[in-house]
Design a protein around this motif. Structure first.
Motif, PDB file in Angstrom:
ATOM      1  N   SER A  42       0.851  -1.185   0.000  1.00  0.00           N
ATOM      2  CA  SER A  42       0.000   0.000   0.000  1.00  0.00           C
ATOM      3  C   SER A  42       0.891   1.240   0.000  1.00  0.00           C
ATOM      4  O   SER A  42       2.051   1.183   0.438  1.00  0.00           O
ATOM      5  CB  SER A  42      -0.908  -0.004   1.228  1.00  0.00           C
ATOM      6  OG  SER A  42      -0.140   0.052   2.415  1.00  0.00           O
ATOM      7  N   PRO A  43       0.395   2.373  -0.483  1.00  0.00           N
ATOM      8  CA  PRO A  43       1.231   3.568  -0.589  1.00  0.00           C
ATOM      9  C   PRO A  43       1.897   3.983   0.719  1.00  0.00           C
ATOM     10  O   PRO A  43       3.020   4.511   0.694  1.00  0.00           O
ATOM     11  CB  PRO A  43       0.251   4.638  -1.080  1.00  0.00           C
ATOM     12  CG  PRO A  43      -0.754   3.873  -1.880  1.00  0.00           C
ATOM     13  CD  PRO A  43      -0.928   2.568  -1.144  1.00  0.00           C
ATOM     14  N   ARG A  44       1.244   3.744   1.860  1.00  0.00           N
ATOM     15  CA  ARG A  44       1.844   4.164   3.129  1.00  0.00           C
ATOM     16  C   ARG A  44       3.136   3.412   3.444  1.00  0.00           C
ATOM     17  O   ARG A  44       3.938   3.868   4.269  1.00  0.00           O
ATOM     18  CB  ARG A  44       0.850   3.976   4.275  1.00  0.00           C
ATOM     19  CG  ARG A  44       0.611   2.538   4.692  1.00  0.00           C
ATOM     20  CD  ARG A  44      -0.417   2.434   5.806  1.00  0.00           C
ATOM     21  NE  ARG A  44      -0.601   1.058   6.266  1.00  0.00           N
ATOM     22  CZ  ARG A  44       0.107   0.497   7.238  1.00  0.00           C
ATOM     23  NH1 ARG A  44       1.039   1.192   7.870  1.00  0.00           N
ATOM     24  NH2 ARG A  44      -0.121  -0.754   7.596  1.00  0.00           N
ATOM     25  N   ASN A  45       3.375   2.284   2.764  1.00  0.00           N
ATOM     26  CA  ASN A  45       4.570   1.483   3.029  1.00  0.00           C
ATOM     27  C   ASN A  45       5.641   1.621   1.950  1.00  0.00           C
ATOM     28  O   ASN A  45       6.669   0.941   2.024  1.00  0.00           O
ATOM     29  CB  ASN A  45       4.186   0.002   3.172  1.00  0.00           C
ATOM     30  CG  ASN A  45       3.448  -0.282   4.456  1.00  0.00           C
ATOM     31  OD1 ASN A  45       3.783   0.255   5.510  1.00  0.00           O
ATOM     32  ND2 ASN A  45       2.433  -1.136   4.385  1.00  0.00           N
ATOM     33  N   HIS A  46       5.423   2.496   0.964  1.00  0.00           N
ATOM     34  CA  HIS A  46       6.390   2.597  -0.133  1.00  0.00           C
ATOM     35  C   HIS A  46       7.748   3.104   0.352  1.00  0.00           C
ATOM     36  O   HIS A  46       8.794   2.562  -0.034  1.00  0.00           O
ATOM     37  CB  HIS A  46       5.830   3.483  -1.249  1.00  0.00           C
ATOM     38  CG  HIS A  46       4.757   2.801  -2.039  1.00  0.00           C
ATOM     39  ND1 HIS A  46       4.316   3.282  -3.257  1.00  0.00           N
ATOM     40  CD2 HIS A  46       4.032   1.680  -1.791  1.00  0.00           C
ATOM     41  CE1 HIS A  46       3.360   2.470  -3.721  1.00  0.00           C
ATOM     42  NE2 HIS A  46       3.160   1.509  -2.852  1.00  0.00           N
TER      43      HIS A  46
END
Length: 307
Positions: A180-184
Motif C-alpha cells: 500500500s502507498p503508506r509502506n512505499h
C-alpha cells in the motif's frame, strides 16, 4: 514452569498464562533454551484455530510459537557445540505440536538453532527465524535468485516480505515490491528499487516488462496474475497456495536449517538485514499479539518478550 498454553482449539481467548506447566524433557540431541523473546506469526494463529491438526500430531496443553531467541539452559549428552549461557536463536518446528516458544523453557532440537547474531537484540533475533528462513529458502532454492535478476515480491511490507526484499538485494537483485502507498518509503529504505501499489490494478499491467522471478506472499489475484508477471512461470514461488505447483511454479514450506540460520545471522551482522519490530508484548499479553497478527496489515514483526 511459566508460559502460555491452551487446552482446546479456538480464538485468542483460549490462551492462558500458566505457572504450572511441566518442565520440558531434554533428549540426547536437545538443547533446553531459556526464552528471552518469541516471535508471533500467522501460522501460530492457524495452529491455535486447529487448521494444521491434519498435518501434525497435536498434544494438549499446547504452548504456541515456533520462533525464539534466548540463552542455553542445558544440553543433552550428544550436544558438543553449545553450552549453558550461549545465546541462540531458532525456528523450533518439531515433528509434533506441543512444546512451543511462548514459555520460560523450550526444548529445541539441535538442527533448529544457531548462535544469535551479535548485532541483534533478543527481541529482533526472536522475530527473525521463521520469516527470515521462509524468505531465504524461497529466494535461494525455489527461485535461484542471483546477481542482476529482477525480482518481484508481493506483500513486501509484511514479515516475510520485508526480509525477502533485503535478502534479494543482498543477492544482487533489482527488487520490485508491492505494498500500500503508506509502506512505499518503508520498502525503499529496505532497498527496493521500485514499489507498486497492489490496489492499483493487475501488477502485470504496472510492470515495464516481465520480471525474472516472482515471490508470492499473498495468493489470490496476485498469484493468478503471476504468469503474466514473469518471463518463465517456473520461477514463480508461493508460500501461500500449493496450487502454484499446478501452474509450473514452486510451493515453499519453510524448514529448520542451521546453515540458513547462520547465513541470516551473517547478513544481519554485515548490515545487510535488519529486523523491523511492529510491536513487542509482554508474555501475559500474548493474546493481544495473536489478535494483532490475525488482523493482517502488520508492518514488520510482532514479538512476545519474557525477559
Amino acid at each position: 514452569m511459566r508460559g502460555i498454553a491452551y487446552d482446546r482449539f479456538g480464538g485468542s481467548e483460549v490462551l492462558e498464562l500458566r505457572d504450572d506447566l511441566p518442565e520440558p524433557p531434554v533428549g540426547p540431541d536437545t538443547v533446553l533454551v531459556r526464552t528471552h523473546a518469541a516471535g508471533v506469526n500467522p501460522v501460530d494463529v492457524g495452529i491455535r484455530q486447529g487448521h494444521l491438526s491434519g498435518y501434525f500430531p497435536h498434544r494438549f496443553p499446547i504452548v504456541p510459537g515456533w520462533d525464539l531467541a534466548g540463552t542455553v539452559e542445558a544440553v543433552g549428552p550428544a550436544i558438543h557445540d553449545l553450552a549453558p549461557g550461549d545465546e541462540v536463536f531458532g525456528y523450533l518446528r518439531r515433528d509434533d505440536v506441543q512444546w512451543g516458544t511462548a514459555a520460560e523453557l523450550v526444548p529445541a532440537p539441535q538442527r533448529c538453532l544457531a548462535r544469535k547474531p551479535e548485532s541483534l537484540s533478543f527481541a529482533e533475533a526472536g522475530a527473525l527465524p521463521l520469516a527470515g528462513l521462509t524468505a531465504y529458502q524461497a529466494l535461494t532454492e525455489a527461485l535461484d535468485v542471483g546477481e542482476g535478476d529482477r525480482v518481484l515480491v508481493h506483500r513486501a511490507a509484511g514479515g516475510v516480505g520485508f526480509f525477502a526484499v533485503q535478502i534479494a538485494v543482498a543477492l544482487g537483485a533489482h527488487v520490485i515490491g508491492t505494498a500500500s502507498p503508506r509502506n512505499h518509503g518503508f520498502l525503499r529504505d529496505a532497498g527496493a528499487a521500485e514499489v507498486l501499489d497492489y490496489a492499483a490494478g493487475p501488477v502485470s499491467a504496472q510492470l515495464s516488462e516481465p520480471v525474472d522471478a516472482v515471490l508470492d506472499l499473498n495468493g489470490g489475484d496476485a498469484l493468478t496474475d503471476a504468469p503474466e508477471q514473469v518471463r518463465d512461470v517456473a520461477r514463480v514461488a508461493s508460500i501461500v497456495d500449493p496450487a502454484v505447483n499446478e501452474m509450473g511454479g514452486r510451493y515453499v514450506f519453510v524448514r529448520p536449517e542451521r546453515h540458513d540460520l547462520e547465513e541470516l545471522g551473517r547478513m544481519a551482522d554485515a548490515g545487510q538485514l535488519r529486523v523491523a519490530i511492529a510491536k513487542a508484548f509482554p508474555l501475559e499479553r500474548t493474546a493481544e499479539a495473536h489478535d494483532l497478527v490475525a488482523g493482517g496489515h502488520v508492518r514488520g514483526k510482532v514479538v512476545v518478550t519474557l525477559r
